[in-house]
Design a protein around this motif. Structure first.
Motif, PDB file in Angstrom:
ATOM      1  N   ALA A   1     -23.355 -30.677  -0.766  1.00 30.73           N
ATOM      2  CA  ALA A   1     -24.610 -30.824  -0.033  1.00 30.73           C
ATOM      3  C   ALA A   1     -24.371 -30.730   1.474  1.00 30.73           C
ATOM      4  CB  ALA A   1     -25.270 -32.151  -0.393  1.00 30.73           C
ATOM      5  N   GLU A   2     -23.237 -31.269   1.931  1.00 25.79           N
ATOM      6  CA  GLU A   2     -22.901 -31.163   3.352  1.00 25.79           C
ATOM      7  C   GLU A   2     -22.648 -29.702   3.728  1.00 25.79           C
ATOM      8  OE1 GLU A   2     -19.682 -33.746   4.307  1.00 25.79           O
ATOM      9  OE2 GLU A   2     -20.758 -35.576   3.763  1.00 25.79           O
ATOM     10  N   ILE A   3     -21.971 -28.963   2.832  1.00 27.85           N
ATOM     11  CA  ILE A   3     -21.738 -27.537   3.077  1.00 27.85           C
ATOM     12  C   ILE A   3     -23.068 -26.797   3.160  1.00 27.85           C
ATOM     13  CG2 ILE A   3     -20.811 -25.410   2.064  1.00 27.85           C
ATOM     14  CD1 ILE A   3     -18.535 -27.126   0.891  1.00 27.85           C
ATOM     15  N   ASP A   4     -23.961 -27.085   2.220  1.00 25.50           N
ATOM     16  CA  ASP A   4     -25.259 -26.414   2.205  1.00 25.50           C
ATOM     17  C   ASP A   4     -26.061 -26.739   3.468  1.00 25.50           C
ATOM     18  OD1 ASP A   4     -24.593 -25.393  -0.268  1.00 25.50           O
ATOM     19  OD2 ASP A   4     -25.716 -26.908  -1.396  1.00 25.50           O
ATOM     20  N   ALA A   5     -26.009 -27.995   3.904  1.00 25.68           N
ATOM     21  CA  ALA A   5     -26.740 -28.382   5.106  1.00 25.68           C
ATOM     22  C   ALA A   5     -26.167 -27.700   6.344  1.00 25.68           C
ATOM     23  CB  ALA A   5     -26.704 -29.903   5.272  1.00 25.68           C
ATOM     24  N   ALA A   6     -24.830 -27.592   6.390  1.00 27.30           N
ATOM     25  CA  ALA A   6     -24.195 -26.921   7.527  1.00 27.30           C
ATOM     26  C   ALA A   6     -24.559 -25.441   7.536  1.00 27.30           C
ATOM     27  CB  ALA A   6     -22.683 -27.092   7.458  1.00 27.30           C
ATOM     28  N   PHE A   7     -24.643 -24.835   6.355  1.00 29.55           N
ATOM     29  CA  PHE A   7     -25.010 -23.420   6.256  1.00 29.55           C
ATOM     30  C   PHE A   7     -26.460 -23.216   6.702  1.00 29.55           C
ATOM     31  CE2 PHE A   7     -26.397 -19.549   4.206  1.00 29.55           C
ATOM     32  CZ  PHE A   7     -25.299 -18.703   4.311  1.00 29.55           C
TER      33      PHE A   7
ATOM     34  N   PHE B   1     -12.860 -21.595   5.755  1.00 32.15           N
ATOM     35  CA  PHE B   1     -12.583 -22.656   4.778  1.00 32.15           C
ATOM     36  C   PHE B   1     -13.334 -22.366   3.483  1.00 32.15           C
ATOM     37  CE2 PHE B   1     -16.679 -24.115   6.287  1.00 32.15           C
ATOM     38  CZ  PHE B   1     -17.237 -24.791   5.208  1.00 32.15           C
ATOM     39  N   THR B   2     -12.929 -23.073   2.438  1.00 29.49           N
ATOM     40  CA  THR B   2     -13.642 -23.056   1.176  1.00 29.49           C
ATOM     41  C   THR B   2     -13.570 -24.457   0.575  1.00 29.49           C
ATOM     42  OG1 THR B   2     -13.945 -21.824  -0.894  1.00 29.49           O
ATOM     43  CG2 THR B   2     -11.681 -22.431  -0.319  1.00 29.49           C
ATOM     44  N   TYR B   3     -14.290 -24.655  -0.496  1.00 30.99           N
ATOM     45  CA  TYR B   3     -14.332 -25.956  -1.164  1.00 30.99           C
ATOM     46  C   TYR B   3     -13.660 -25.819  -2.520  1.00 30.99           C
ATOM     47  CZ  TYR B   3     -16.478 -30.279  -3.054  1.00 30.99           C
ATOM     48  OH  TYR B   3     -16.705 -31.537  -3.591  1.00 30.99           O
ATOM     49  N   GLU B   4     -12.485 -26.431  -2.671  1.00 29.62           N
ATOM     50  CA  GLU B   4     -11.744 -26.356  -3.935  1.00 29.62           C
ATOM     51  C   GLU B   4     -11.989 -27.615  -4.749  1.00 29.62           C
ATOM     52  OE1 GLU B   4      -7.261 -25.424  -5.673  1.00 29.62           O
ATOM     53  OE2 GLU B   4      -7.562 -25.685  -3.516  1.00 29.62           O
ATOM     54  N   VAL B   5     -12.456 -27.438  -5.963  1.00 30.07           N
ATOM     55  CA  VAL B   5     -12.699 -28.540  -6.897  1.00 30.07           C
ATOM     56  C   VAL B   5     -11.987 -28.191  -8.197  1.00 30.07           C
ATOM     57  CG1 VAL B   5     -14.437 -29.890  -8.121  1.00 30.07           C
ATOM     58  CG2 VAL B   5     -14.952 -28.988  -5.844  1.00 30.07           C
ATOM     59  N   SER B   6     -11.151 -29.105  -8.692  1.00 27.57           N
ATOM     60  CA  SER B   6     -10.358 -28.763  -9.870  1.00 27.57           C
ATOM     61  C   SER B   6      -9.998 -29.999 -10.680  1.00 27.57           C
ATOM     62  CB  SER B   6      -9.076 -28.034  -9.454  1.00 27.57           C
ATOM     63  OG  SER B   6      -8.231 -27.831 -10.571  1.00 27.57           O
ATOM     64  N   ALA B   7     -10.106 -29.858 -12.016  1.00 32.12           N
ATOM     65  CA  ALA B   7      -9.675 -30.912 -12.939  1.00 32.12           C
ATOM     66  C   ALA B   7      -8.388 -30.520 -13.660  1.00 32.12           C
ATOM     67  CB  ALA B   7     -10.774 -31.175 -13.968  1.00 32.12           C
ATOM     68  N   GLU B   8      -7.732 -29.490 -13.176  1.00 32.84           N
ATOM     69  CA  GLU B   8      -6.590 -28.900 -13.873  1.00 32.84           C
ATOM     70  C   GLU B   8      -5.481 -29.909 -14.151  1.00 32.84           C
ATOM     71  OE1 GLU B   8      -3.936 -24.802 -13.507  1.00 32.84           O
ATOM     72  OE2 GLU B   8      -5.016 -25.568 -11.769  1.00 32.84           O
TER      73      GLU B   8
END
Length: 402
Positions: free
Chosen positions: A309-315, A362-369
């Motif tokens: 949501a922070e990324i979306d707001a910044a965009f 930057f990017t947002y990495e999310v992982s359950a690996e």
């Protein structure tokens, strides 16, 4: 390097500067660009071109060259001051100096590239890509700051000050309609006075052979002087920025935003995926399974969504945009599930507790690996210089789909 030098550096806790020196050499192209920019500035003045009304491509070239020069100068003076303070460890620097120099040198190439693009294409407008004036990289912290580091900052401020004052003088000569811009010109002169005072005061304190307790006070004044000069050169190059300028203390962070619960009816499991490529990944059965497993293993989905949501707001607010290559083509999504977009920072912003600076990608990495093997669930803002790749990682926790 000799054994004695390495031992002396190790005793002082210093680190090798080999890579920094390589970046210094590569960044030497800045000085050719600076000569060309100063020639352009003089030519515009001779032709009576007022940058308030003149070609924006030329203004962009001057601004980008200025930023590259300041960053290169800070890095070089920090290195040279440390080497001069103790020749026995020349080629090694304290960690705080290494960190600061690396942060400065890392941005030089980007500004030189944009300067050359502006010089080659009058239609290229850097102000449409980045929000200006840009800020210096984040200051590295050490307590106390090493004395040679302070001397390096002072030497950099002297060199930068000289160029800034000359640029302002040439700029003022071109403003034929000075009455219309009197307040803006006064603001520039005020900035010169503020920066010079901070630098002069810091220099006076340094001449007293200060004890470590005074280092922070000196450091703060030198940081402020350098930040003001950095902005001053940009405002002089592109005076349209002056009207909206809020000073070096202006910092923008994304405001708190509400996030939907994962079990909500309208929850979109693809909300982390790059919108530009979302349809492609949704049509991939392995990607659909990977996304499903990622959310099943997420121990705190609200936290994951809050960062998005922070990324979306910044965009939405214009602080970030999609990263593109030199041809203006979007980089596309990150190679790991959930295949987030790759972004370019247009103005300083804080996302997920990470302070991001202008021009960073930057990017947002999310992982359950790693979760099934006892590892943590990953939520990370990854800052890097991204390159195209054909690699795909489904990051599936059970290892059944990758």
């Amino acid at each position: 390097m000799g054994m004695m030098k390495r031992m002396a550096a190790a005793f002082k806790g210093e680190v090798r500067a080999d890579e920094l020196e390589a970046y210094r050499r590569a960044g030497g192209i800045v000085y050719t660009e600076l000569e060309q920019a100063e020639s352009l500035r003089r030519r515009l003045a001779q032709d009576g071109v007022n940058l308030w009304h003149g070609p924006q491509g030329a203004a962009g070239q001057l601004l980008c060259v200025w930023n590259a020069f300041v960053l290169q100068a800070i890095g070089e003076h920090l290195l040279d001051a440390d080497y001069a303070a103790d020749p026995r460890t020349s080629g090694f620097v304290p960690p705080v100096t290494a960190q600061q120099v690396e942060a400065c040198f890392a941005q030089v190439e980007g500004w030189v590239s944009r300067a050359r693009q502006a010089a080659g294409n009058p239609g290229y407008l850097v102000e449409q890509e980045l929000l200006l004036p840009a800020d210096l990289p984040e200051w590295a912290e050490a307590s106390p700051c090493p004395l040679p580091h302070l001397h390096g900052m002072l030497a950099a401020s002297r060199a930068i000050r000289q160029h800034a004052e000359v640029a302002l003088g040439v700029f003022e000569q071109t403003v034929a309609d000075a009455d219309r811009h009197l307040n803006a010109l006064r603001r520039l002169r005020q900035l010169v006075a503020e920066a010079a005072t901070a630098a002069d005061y810091a220099e006076g304190l340094l001449h007293t052979n200060p004890n470590p307790r005074m280092h922070e006070a000196i450091e703060q004044r030198l940081q402020r002087a350098l930040e003001i000069y950095y902005h001053l050169g940009q405002l002089t190059a592109m005076p349209q920025l002056i009207a909206g300028y809020k000073g070096v203390d202006a910092r923008r962070a994304v405001p708190p935003v509400a996030v939907p619960p994962v079990n909500a009816r309208n929850f979109d499991p693809w909300c982390l995926t790059d919108p530009q490529k979302r349809g492609i990944w949704q049509s991939d059965p392995r990607a659909r399974q990977a996304i499903k497993e990622m959310w099943e293993y997420d121990p705190d989905p609200a936290r994951t969504l809050r960062i998005q949501a922070e990324i979306d707001a910044a965009f939405t607010g214009g602080a970030i945009t999609y990263a593109t290559d030199a041809g203006g083509n979007a980089y596309g999504s990150y190679y790991c599930c959930p295949w987030a977009a790759i972004y370019l920072v247009r103005r300083p912003v804080v996302i997920g507790g990470t302070r991001l600076r202008t021009m960073q990608q930057f990017t947002y990495e999310v992982s359950a690996e790693d979760v099934p093997r006892g590892g943590p669930f990953k939520r990370e803002i990854v800052v890097s210089n991204f390159k195209p790749t054909n690699q795909v990682d489904y990051c599936d926790p059970d290892g059944l789909h990758g």
